[in-house]
Design an enzyme around this catalytic site. Structure first.
Site, PDB file in Angstrom:
ATOM      1  N   SER A 111       0.859  -1.186   0.000  1.00 17.40           N
ATOM      2  CA  SER A 111       0.000   0.000   0.000  1.00 17.40           C
ATOM      3  C   SER A 111       0.889   1.226   0.000  1.00 17.40           C
ATOM      4  O   SER A 111       2.078   1.145   0.364  1.00 17.40           O
ATOM      5  CB  SER A 111      -0.885  -0.006   1.254  1.00 17.40           C
ATOM      6  N   TYR A 126      -3.187  -0.613  10.531  1.00 15.96           N
ATOM      7  CA  TYR A 126      -3.129  -1.063   9.139  1.00 15.96           C
ATOM      8  C   TYR A 126      -1.784  -0.692   8.519  1.00 15.96           C
ATOM      9  O   TYR A 126      -1.134  -1.517   7.856  1.00 15.96           O
ATOM     10  CB  TYR A 126      -4.271  -0.434   8.354  1.00 15.96           C
ATOM     11  N   ALA A 127      -1.342   0.556   8.739  1.00 20.79           N
ATOM     12  CA  ALA A 127      -0.065   1.001   8.205  1.00 20.79           C
ATOM     13  C   ALA A 127       1.083   0.158   8.762  1.00 20.79           C
ATOM     14  O   ALA A 127       2.057  -0.124   8.054  1.00 20.79           O
ATOM     15  CB  ALA A 127       0.156   2.480   8.527  1.00 20.79           C
ATOM     16  N   ILE A 159      -7.882   2.653  -4.257  1.00 18.63           N
ATOM     17  CA  ILE A 159      -8.475   1.878  -5.338  1.00 18.63           C
ATOM     18  C   ILE A 159      -9.965   1.718  -5.060  1.00 18.63           C
ATOM     19  O   ILE A 159     -10.379   1.529  -3.919  1.00 18.63           O
ATOM     20  CB  ILE A 159      -7.801   0.500  -5.462  1.00 18.63           C
TER      21      ILE A 159
END
Length: 214
Positions: A111, A126-127, A159
């Protein structure tokens, strides 16, 4: 996209994907968090096609939340699916290729958050997983290069999928002020698997519409 390039594809999902299968596409049901998942996926491909040339680690989960409010269960869910599962799958596929003295390609879907941090919405956990996945890509690429195995990563920006938060805006995306399309990530993935990328390993290629330039 891979099928269009001539590949045969094994699709893995916890539930039936509802995609018609044929000789080029076989789907199996498997929970990637299961300890048996690496064996199930590898042998699913071998049973269906007789060989396996590439692994694409693209399963993932995003649970938004301020870092001081994220629960242990939410953190564990993201670490297990976004980082631990790709490690175990890659480990098993690499062992197969090394034993068979065959090359292979692993593509990890990282990502832009492998490189930068977002706070709207807050995604620290998440990162963390995506940064770890990039580290895994580089470390495995170096270790497996002598075996003729390439490990690369795709770095999608925003996306247009069901995983994209409703709060996402396009203002910070220079290229057309639009979200990317899944097909564009498919094109990049197909390139990285192909012989056209035979001299690329340990790298991440960002497809973000220029987001990282801002």
């Amino acid at each position: 996209r891979l099928i269009a390039a001539g590949a045969k594809v094994l699709g893995v999902s916890r539930t039936p994907a509802g995609i018609p299968g044929d000789d080029a596409f076989v789907q199996i049901e498997c929970d990637l968090l299961s300890p048996e998942a690496p064996e199930i996926v590898l042998h699913g491909a071998l049973d269906a096609f007789g060989r396996v040339d590439a692994l694409v680690n693209n399963a993932g989960v995003l649970i938004e939340g301020a870092c001081w409010e994220q629960t242990d269960a939410e953190l564990d869910a993201m670490v297990e699916l976004n980082l631990s599962a790709p490690f175990r799958l890659s480990q098993r596929f690499a062992a197969h290729w090394v034993t068979q003295r065959a090359g292979g390609v692993i593509v990890n879907v990282c990502s832009v958050e492998s490189q930068v941090a977002w706070t709207t919405p807050p995604q620290a956990a998440y990162a963390t997983t995506k940064g770890g996945l990039l580290g895994l890509t580089r470390a495995m690429a170096l270790e497996l290069a002598p075996q003729g195995i390439r490990v690369v990563a795709v770095g999608p920006g925003v996306i247009a999928t069901a995983m994209t938060p409703d709060t996402e805006k396009t203002d910070a995306i220079p290229l057309g002020h639009r979200f990317g399309a899944p097909e564009e990530i498919g094109e990049l993935t197909a390139f990285l698997i192909s012989d056209a990328a035979s001299y690329i390993t340990g790298e991440i290629v960002y497809a973000d519409g220029g987001y990282l330039l801002t």
